[in-house]
Design an enzyme around this catalytic site. Structure first.
Site, PDB file in Angstrom:
ATOM      1  N   HIS A  48       0.848  -1.194   0.000  1.00 30.10           N
ATOM      2  CA  HIS A  48       0.000   0.000   0.000  1.00 30.10           C
ATOM      3  C   HIS A  48       0.888   1.250   0.000  1.00 30.10           C
ATOM      4  O   HIS A  48       2.104   1.154   0.149  1.00 30.10           O
ATOM      5  CB  HIS A  48      -0.928  -0.001   1.224  1.00 30.10           C
TER       6      HIS A  48
HETATM    7  C1  T46 Z   1       4.163  -0.113   6.486  1.00 31.11           C
HETATM    8  C2  T46 Z   1       4.548  -1.373   7.143  1.00 31.11           C
HETATM    9  C3  T46 Z   1       5.984  -1.424   7.460  1.00 31.11           C
HETATM   10  C4  T46 Z   1      -4.026  -0.662  13.409  1.00 31.11           C
HETATM   11  O1  T46 Z   1      -5.155  -0.879  13.884  1.00 31.11           O
HETATM   12  N1  T46 Z   1      -3.256   0.341  13.896  1.00 31.11           N
HETATM   13  C5  T46 Z   1      -2.018   0.612  13.417  1.00 31.11           C
HETATM   14  O2  T46 Z   1      -1.362   1.535  13.909  1.00 31.11           O
HETATM   15  C6  T46 Z   1      -1.513  -0.202  12.323  1.00 31.11           C
HETATM   16  C7  T46 Z   1      -0.140   0.060  11.720  1.00 31.11           C
HETATM   17  C8  T46 Z   1      -2.305  -1.189  11.847  1.00 31.11           C
HETATM   18  N2  T46 Z   1      -3.543  -1.425  12.370  1.00 31.11           N
HETATM   19  C9  T46 Z   1      -4.372  -2.507  11.798  1.00 31.11           C
HETATM   20  C10 T46 Z   1      -4.923  -2.178  10.426  1.00 31.11           C
HETATM   21  C11 T46 Z   1      -4.981  -3.529   9.752  1.00 31.11           C
HETATM   22  O3  T46 Z   1      -6.200  -4.156  10.057  1.00 31.11           O
HETATM   23  O4  T46 Z   1      -3.559  -3.675  11.638  1.00 31.11           O
HETATM   24  C12 T46 Z   1      -3.869  -4.336  10.417  1.00 31.11           C
HETATM   25  C13 T46 Z   1      -2.620  -4.434   9.539  1.00 31.11           C
HETATM   26  O5  T46 Z   1      -2.158  -3.109   9.263  1.00 31.11           O
HETATM   27  P1  T46 Z   1      -1.328  -2.704   7.955  1.00 31.11           P
HETATM   28  O6  T46 Z   1      -2.071  -3.132   6.734  1.00 31.11           O
HETATM   29  O7  T46 Z   1      -0.952  -1.285   8.075  1.00 31.11           O
HETATM   30  O8  T46 Z   1      -0.039  -3.638   8.140  1.00 31.11           O
HETATM   31  P2  T46 Z   1       1.288  -3.751   7.313  1.00 31.11           P
HETATM   32  O9  T46 Z   1       2.253  -4.503   8.153  1.00 31.11           O
HETATM   33  O10 T46 Z   1       1.012  -4.314   5.972  1.00 31.11           O
HETATM   34  O11 T46 Z   1       1.843  -2.279   7.108  1.00 31.11           O
HETATM   35  C14 T46 Z   1       2.414  -1.535   8.168  1.00 31.11           C
HETATM   36  C15 T46 Z   1       2.233  -0.031   7.935  1.00 31.11           C
HETATM   37  O12 T46 Z   1       0.915   0.363   8.047  1.00 31.11           O
HETATM   38  C16 T46 Z   1       2.785   0.305   6.601  1.00 31.11           C
HETATM   39  O13 T46 Z   1       2.596   1.642   6.284  1.00 31.11           O
HETATM   40  O14 T46 Z   1       4.943   0.484   5.794  1.00 31.11           O
HETATM   41  O15 T46 Z   1       3.809  -1.692   8.308  1.00 31.11           O
END
Ligand code: T46
Length: 132
Positions: A48
């Site tokens: 993303h």
């Molecule tokens: C990136 C990489 C390195 C939350 O509820 N709060 C939060 O602060 C975060 C980060 C996530 N979430 C929830 C939202 C989703 O349901 O956790 C789930 C997975 O989140 P996300 O799609 O953001 O996870 P990653 O690991 O794919 O991505 C994250 C960062 O968001 C992203 O910007 O660079 O870690």
């Protein structure tokens, strides 16, 4: 591409090292810290872009690759040192792959969590980056 490797100050001693991230280490005010761990072999994270969020990624332990795309070019950066991090500015698509066993990715972020800040579809990201 609007990304940058930034050195994190390291205090070395015989009994081990300390690295410190403060507000003047990175070019944004820290609003949130989270970390990825227990990532299974072969799993990918990211996939993303963010409209406003800036992030600073550090491999606290182990290593992983970050594939970055700004809508024009692609670049792969391997993170494997706890004393340097990758600044990712807004508007950049990222995918994290090849996590080594036991690796930990620390993320220091400029904003609180806002789902509306995410662009999770690559075609939508390309249209967004062209319009900008
Ligand atoms: C990136 C990489 C390195 C939350 O509820 N709060 C939060 O602060 C975060 C980060 C996530 N979430 C929830 C939202 C989703 O349901 O956790 C789930 C997975 O989140 P996300 O799609 O953001 O996870 P990653 O690991 O794919 O991505 C994250 C960062 O968001 C992203 O910007 O660079 O870690």
């Amino acid at each position: 591409m609007n990304v940058q490797i930034i050195a994190i100050p390291k205090i070395e001693e015989r009994r081990g090292n300390i690295s410190v991230i403060e507000n003047d280490t990175i070019p944004f005010e820290i609003k949130r810290v989270y970390y990825l761990y227990d990532v299974p072999s072969g799993a990918e994270r990211g996939g993303h872009a963010h409209k406003n969020l800036q992030q600073f990624l550090v491999a606290l332990s182990g290593s992983f690759d970050v594939t970055l795309n700004d809508g024009v070019e692609e670049q792969v950066i391997t993170l494997n040192k706890p004393y340097e991090g990758l600044l990712i500015n807004s508007g950049i698509w990222r995918e994290l792959q090849n996590f080594s066993s036991g690796s930990v990715c620390l993320v220091v972020a400029s904003e609180v969590y806002i789902e509306d800040d995410y662009i999770r579809d690559f075609d939508e990201f390309i249209s967004y980056s062209i319009d900008k």
